[in-house]
Design a protein around this motif. Structure first.
Motif, PDB file in Angstrom:
ATOM      1  N   ASN A 301       0.820  -1.212   0.000  1.00  0.00           N
ATOM      2  CA  ASN A 301       0.000   0.000   0.000  1.00  0.00           C
ATOM      3  C   ASN A 301       0.854   1.263   0.000  1.00  0.00           C
ATOM      4  OD1 ASN A 301      -2.645  -1.169   0.055  1.00  0.00           O
ATOM      5  ND2 ASN A 301      -2.234  -1.805   2.164  1.00  0.00           N
ATOM      6  N   ALA A 302       2.030   1.171   0.589  1.00  0.00           N
ATOM      7  CA  ALA A 302       2.919   2.332   0.624  1.00  0.00           C
ATOM      8  C   ALA A 302       3.392   2.712  -0.779  1.00  0.00           C
ATOM      9  CB  ALA A 302       4.121   2.052   1.524  1.00  0.00           C
ATOM     10  N   TRP A 303       3.532   1.743  -1.653  1.00  0.00           N
ATOM     11  CA  TRP A 303       4.009   2.015  -3.002  1.00  0.00           C
ATOM     12  C   TRP A 303       2.983   2.762  -3.843  1.00  0.00           C
ATOM     13  CZ3 TRP A 303       8.903   1.327  -4.694  1.00  0.00           C
ATOM     14  CH2 TRP A 303       9.746   0.558  -3.885  1.00  0.00           C
ATOM     15  N   SER A 304       1.718   2.614  -3.523  1.00  0.00           N
ATOM     16  CA  SER A 304       0.679   3.274  -4.327  1.00  0.00           C
ATOM     17  C   SER A 304       0.255   4.625  -3.743  1.00  0.00           C
ATOM     18  CB  SER A 304      -0.550   2.362  -4.441  1.00  0.00           C
ATOM     19  OG  SER A 304      -1.111   2.095  -3.164  1.00  0.00           O
ATOM     20  N   ALA A 305       0.797   5.003  -2.599  1.00  0.00           N
ATOM     21  CA  ALA A 305       0.414   6.259  -1.926  1.00  0.00           C
ATOM     22  C   ALA A 305       1.271   7.397  -2.460  1.00  0.00           C
ATOM     23  CB  ALA A 305       0.561   6.109  -0.413  1.00  0.00           C
ATOM     24  N   ASP A 306       1.021   7.810  -3.719  1.00  0.00           N
ATOM     25  CA  ASP A 306       1.939   8.736  -4.378  1.00  0.00           C
ATOM     26  C   ASP A 306       1.772  10.178  -3.947  1.00  0.00           C
ATOM     27  OD1 ASP A 306      -0.470   9.212  -5.654  1.00  0.00           O
ATOM     28  OD2 ASP A 306       0.467   9.581  -7.603  1.00  0.00           O
ATOM     29  N   GLN A 307       0.762  10.490  -3.126  1.00  0.00           N
ATOM     30  CA  GLN A 307       0.607  11.843  -2.594  1.00  0.00           C
ATOM     31  C   GLN A 307       0.911  11.891  -1.096  1.00  0.00           C
ATOM     32  OE1 GLN A 307      -0.466  14.736  -4.731  1.00  0.00           O
ATOM     33  NE2 GLN A 307       0.453  13.142  -6.012  1.00  0.00           N
ATOM     34  N   HIS A 308       1.491  10.815  -0.569  1.00  0.00           N
ATOM     35  CA  HIS A 308       1.861  10.747   0.844  1.00  0.00           C
ATOM     36  C   HIS A 308       3.345  11.077   0.989  1.00  0.00           C
ATOM     37  CE1 HIS A 308      -1.970   8.804   1.037  1.00  0.00           C
ATOM     38  NE2 HIS A 308      -1.842   8.395   2.274  1.00  0.00           N
ATOM     39  N   MET A 309       3.681  11.941   1.927  1.00  0.00           N
ATOM     40  CA  MET A 309       5.053  12.360   2.158  1.00  0.00           C
ATOM     41  C   MET A 309       5.514  11.900   3.536  1.00  0.00           C
ATOM     42  SD  MET A 309       4.652  16.348   0.954  1.00  0.00           S
ATOM     43  CE  MET A 309       6.374  16.721   1.317  1.00  0.00           C
ATOM     44  N   MET A 310       6.573  11.127   3.582  1.00  0.00           N
ATOM     45  CA  MET A 310       7.256  10.871   4.844  1.00  0.00           C
ATOM     46  C   MET A 310       8.352  11.908   4.978  1.00  0.00           C
ATOM     47  SD  MET A 310       5.833   8.308   6.430  1.00  0.00           S
ATOM     48  CE  MET A 310       7.036   8.412   7.748  1.00  0.00           C
ATOM     49  N   ILE A 311       8.309  12.698   6.047  1.00  0.00           N
ATOM     50  CA  ILE A 311       9.378  13.645   6.339  1.00  0.00           C
ATOM     51  C   ILE A 311      10.207  13.000   7.433  1.00  0.00           C
ATOM     52  CG2 ILE A 311       9.983  15.982   7.060  1.00  0.00           C
ATOM     53  CD1 ILE A 311       6.515  15.392   5.796  1.00  0.00           C
ATOM     54  N   GLY A 312      11.386  12.517   7.058  1.00  0.00           N
ATOM     55  CA  GLY A 312      12.133  11.662   7.966  1.00  0.00           C
ATOM     56  C   GLY A 312      11.356  10.376   8.186  1.00  0.00           C
ATOM     57  N   SER A 313      11.551   9.774   9.338  1.00  0.00           N
ATOM     58  CA  SER A 313      10.846   8.527   9.658  1.00  0.00           C
ATOM     59  C   SER A 313       9.682   8.746  10.605  1.00  0.00           C
ATOM     60  CB  SER A 313      11.831   7.532  10.291  1.00  0.00           C
ATOM     61  OG  SER A 313      12.392   8.069  11.487  1.00  0.00           O
ATOM     62  N   ASP A 314       9.489   9.995  11.072  1.00  0.00           N
ATOM     63  CA  ASP A 314       8.522  10.212  12.150  1.00  0.00           C
ATOM     64  C   ASP A 314       7.313  11.051  11.767  1.00  0.00           C
ATOM     65  OD1 ASP A 314      10.133   8.778  13.946  1.00  0.00           O
ATOM     66  OD2 ASP A 314      11.336  10.561  14.367  1.00  0.00           O
ATOM     67  N   LEU A 315       7.369  11.779  10.666  1.00  0.00           N
ATOM     68  CA  LEU A 315       6.290  12.684  10.304  1.00  0.00           C
ATOM     69  C   LEU A 315       5.697  12.264   8.959  1.00  0.00           C
ATOM     70  CD1 LEU A 315       5.070  15.256  11.625  1.00  0.00           C
ATOM     71  CD2 LEU A 315       6.510  16.608  10.080  1.00  0.00           C
ATOM     72  N   LEU A 316       4.379  12.183   8.902  1.00  0.00           N
ATOM     73  CA  LEU A 316       3.667  11.808   7.690  1.00  0.00           C
ATOM     74  C   LEU A 316       2.705  12.924   7.316  1.00  0.00           C
ATOM     75  CD1 LEU A 316       2.536   9.914   5.472  1.00  0.00           C
ATOM     76  CD2 LEU A 316       1.093   8.873   7.235  1.00  0.00           C
ATOM     77  N   ALA A 317       2.802  13.414   6.078  1.00  0.00           N
ATOM     78  CA  ALA A 317       1.915  14.461   5.584  1.00  0.00           C
ATOM     79  C   ALA A 317       1.229  13.980   4.316  1.00  0.00           C
ATOM     80  CB  ALA A 317       2.697  15.742   5.292  1.00  0.00           C
ATOM     81  N   VAL A 318      -0.038  14.342   4.178  1.00  0.00           N
ATOM     82  CA  VAL A 318      -0.792  14.016   2.968  1.00  0.00           C
ATOM     83  C   VAL A 318      -1.438  15.306   2.469  1.00  0.00           C
ATOM     84  CG1 VAL A 318      -2.462  12.470   1.890  1.00  0.00           C
ATOM     85  CG2 VAL A 318      -1.283  11.752   3.986  1.00  0.00           C
ATOM     86  N   PRO A 319      -0.747  16.053   1.611  1.00  0.00           N
ATOM     87  CA  PRO A 319      -1.340  17.299   1.107  1.00  0.00           C
ATOM     88  C   PRO A 319      -2.680  17.044   0.423  1.00  0.00           C
ATOM     89  CG  PRO A 319       0.995  17.142   0.521  1.00  0.00           C
ATOM     90  CD  PRO A 319       0.596  15.811   1.072  1.00  0.00           C
ATOM     91  N   SER A 320      -3.584  18.002   0.569  1.00  0.00           N
ATOM     92  CA  SER A 320      -4.900  17.890  -0.055  1.00  0.00           C
ATOM     93  C   SER A 320      -4.792  18.427  -1.475  1.00  0.00           C
ATOM     94  CB  SER A 320      -5.929  18.691   0.750  1.00  0.00           C
ATOM     95  OG  SER A 320      -7.208  18.556   0.190  1.00  0.00           O
ATOM     96  N   THR A 321      -4.734  17.527  -2.455  1.00  0.00           N
ATOM     97  CA  THR A 321      -4.414  17.920  -3.834  1.00  0.00           C
ATOM     98  C   THR A 321      -5.530  17.643  -4.833  1.00  0.00           C
ATOM     99  OG1 THR A 321      -3.408  15.752  -4.286  1.00  0.00           O
ATOM    100  CG2 THR A 321      -1.961  17.474  -3.394  1.00  0.00           C
ATOM    101  N   ALA A 322      -6.710  17.228  -4.374  1.00  0.00           N
ATOM    102  CA  ALA A 322      -7.791  16.867  -5.288  1.00  0.00           C
ATOM    103  C   ALA A 322      -8.438  18.098  -5.909  1.00  0.00           C
ATOM    104  CB  ALA A 322      -8.849  16.037  -4.559  1.00  0.00           C
ATOM    105  N   ASP A 323      -8.928  17.941  -7.142  1.00  0.00           N
ATOM    106  CA  ASP A 323      -9.618  19.035  -7.824  1.00  0.00           C
ATOM    107  C   ASP A 323     -10.832  19.533  -7.047  1.00  0.00           C
ATOM    108  OD1 ASP A 323      -7.798  18.774  -9.845  1.00  0.00           O
ATOM    109  OD2 ASP A 323      -9.157  17.800 -11.261  1.00  0.00           O
TER     110      ASP A 323
END
Length: 481
Positions: A301-323
């Motif tokens: 599932n991690a491979w398909s999460a192309d809008q998910h950002m790991m910042i280092g190993s501790d912070l996860l961000a998912v920018p809201s990018t939908a139309d």
């Protein structure tokens, strides 16, 4: 940069500027040395845009005749702009002299554009054919520019580059995704570009917040600019630029400006964490922000999460990018964001909700927040600008201060250890509902934020109870660092 006077009503755009003169417009900037000095007196360092091109015409008006020696331009059918041939030693020396005169004003940051824009296989360089020299063109451009900055400032300068080739990461400080469209598709593409940039050796990157051009009249919209700002807040480099409304972000409505400010302050608060990751990147080459699959390669599932950002190993961000952000904002409702959380427990830094990993969820995101999670058991450098906590407020340009340090900690089982690049070591242990923290070798003004779903029953500092004040636990009874 150019010295062509602009006519009334003309926007500040490269179409109207005689790029390549490497001088300030005398009408817009009558005393550039004083301007730079005034900025420095306020703690602001000036960065400028440059390119290896020389314009012959701008806005259908002739530009000054180039002062380069004969044979200074790549031989190609394109005559505007002319392109410097930095394989010619005389040309390179002249370009360096012009840069040195400009940078000597006190300019120690460069955003370097171009260098790779045109196909040059059929061109001829002083040192040989374009088929051999085209790809290495942006590297010569970087080497030449950086050599001048090093001569003037040692290693105390900053560069942000666009074009590149093998070897560029060892020369420049960072890159940016050049000229994305001011659309949600451009935003989504920028997320992918940034996350993949480490594959070419660039751990420090950013994008034109809001996009560069396209998107129609009035682009980027307030909603798109807000969403892009949230993405930039958690990116290694936060820069604002473009040919649209984002070129003057202070002209947006008050609510959009306030949200932009929140994103800037989040980036500032994350500075110690990002800077520590940058130091690690310099040592190991490991990316600062990376695809989720980098940290969780065995999780499909991690491979398909192309809008998910790991910042280092501790912070996860998912920018809201939908139309649909636009329609949702117009209706005054949040935008649902599909989130996949990897293994572990994750704390939503906006809501305080705790979620188990290895699951998908839909996280409603208003224009005032977006999915941002801290891994349980992690402590990251975090300089929060909370009013009423610090004896003196943070300054407008304070990325960090040697007399302050801070962490954000998400309680988790076991022992956690974190060292901040801005000073101090944080050791914490959580067990049976009690969290014990030790801060050592930190500045006297140190802040620790603990993410909890409920208010603590009691807080003790150095064995003494401390009262609450202004919604936060006060540290005035803490005598030691």
């Amino acid at each position: 940069m150019g010295d062509l006077d602009q006519a009334a009503g003309e926007s500040q755009n490269s179409r109207y500027a005689c790029n390549g003169t490497l001088t300030f417009d005398p009408v817009q900037f009558p005393d550039p040395a004083k301007m730079v000095a005034d900025l420095r007196s306020r703690g602001v360092h000036l960065g400028i845009w440059i390119s290896p091109h020389v314009r012959t015409v701008a806005a259908e008006r002739p530009c000054p005749v180039p002062d380069y020696p004969p044979g200074s331009f790549i031989q190609t059918s394109r005559t505007d702009p002319l392109q410097l041939d930095l394989t010619n030693t005389a040309t390179r020396a002249h370009f360096e002299a012009k840069l040195e005169k400009l940078f000597s004003l006190g300019i120690d940051m460069v955003k370097a554009d171009r260098g790779e824009e045109f196909e040059l296989e059929d061109a001829t360089f002083a040192a040989g054919p374009g088929t051999v020299l085209m790809n290495t063109n942006p590297v010569r451009y970087a080497e030449t520019t950086v050599s001048v900055l090093q001569k003037l400032y040692g290693d105390k300068f900053t560069t942000l580059w666009r074009g590149g080739y093998t070897g560029l990461p060892s020369i420049v400080n960072g890159v940016w995704g050049g000229d994305p469209q001011a659309t949600y598709d451009g935003l989504r593409l920028s997320v992918r570009r940034g996350l993949n940039s480490w594959l070419s050796g660039h751990p420090a990157w950013g994008t034109d917040t809001g996009g560069f051009n396209g998107g129609g009249p009035g682009a980027p919209s307030p909603t798109l600019f807000t969403r892009w700002s949230q993405f930039s807040a958690v990116s290694p480099v936060f820069e604002v630029g473009g040919a649209g409304r984002n070129a003057t972000p202070w002209r947006y409505d008050d609510a959009t400006v306030a949200r932009f400010r929140d994103s800037v302050l989040l980036h500032y608060a994350l500075f110690p964490y990002l800077y520590g990751l940058a130091q690690n990147s310099a040592r190991t080459g490991e990316p600062i922000a990376r695809p989720m699959a980098y940290n969780y390669p065995a999780d499909e599932n991690a491979w398909s999460a192309d809008q998910h950002m790991m910042i280092g190993s501790d912070l996860l961000a998912v920018p809201s990018t939908a139309d649909r952000n636009e329609a949702d904002a117009a209706a005054g409702q949040p935008t649902p964001v599909d989130v996949y959380l990897p293994a572990g427990r994750w704390i939503d830094l906006f809501t305080g909700a705790v979620h188990e990993g290895k699951q998908r969820l839909v996280r409603p995101s208003t224009l005032d927040d977006f999915p941002l999670y801290l891994r349980a058991g992690a402590a990251i450098g975090f300089n929060q600008r909370i009013d009423g906590v610090w004896p003196q407020p943070w300054g407008l340009n304070d990325l960090d201060r040697h007399d302050r340090s801070g962490w954000t900690y998400a309680p988790g089982a076991g022992l956690t250890h974190s060292t901040s690049p801005t000073g101090g070591t944080f050791v914490v242990h959580s067990r049976y509902g009690t969290t014990t923290m030790l801060v050592a070798n930190a500045p006297a003004e140190t802040q620790v934020m603990v993410t909890t779903s409920v208010k603590p029953k009691k807080v003790m500092i150095d064995g003494r109870p401390t009262p609450r004040r202004l919604g936060h636990w006060r540290r005035s009874t803490w005598d030691g660092p």
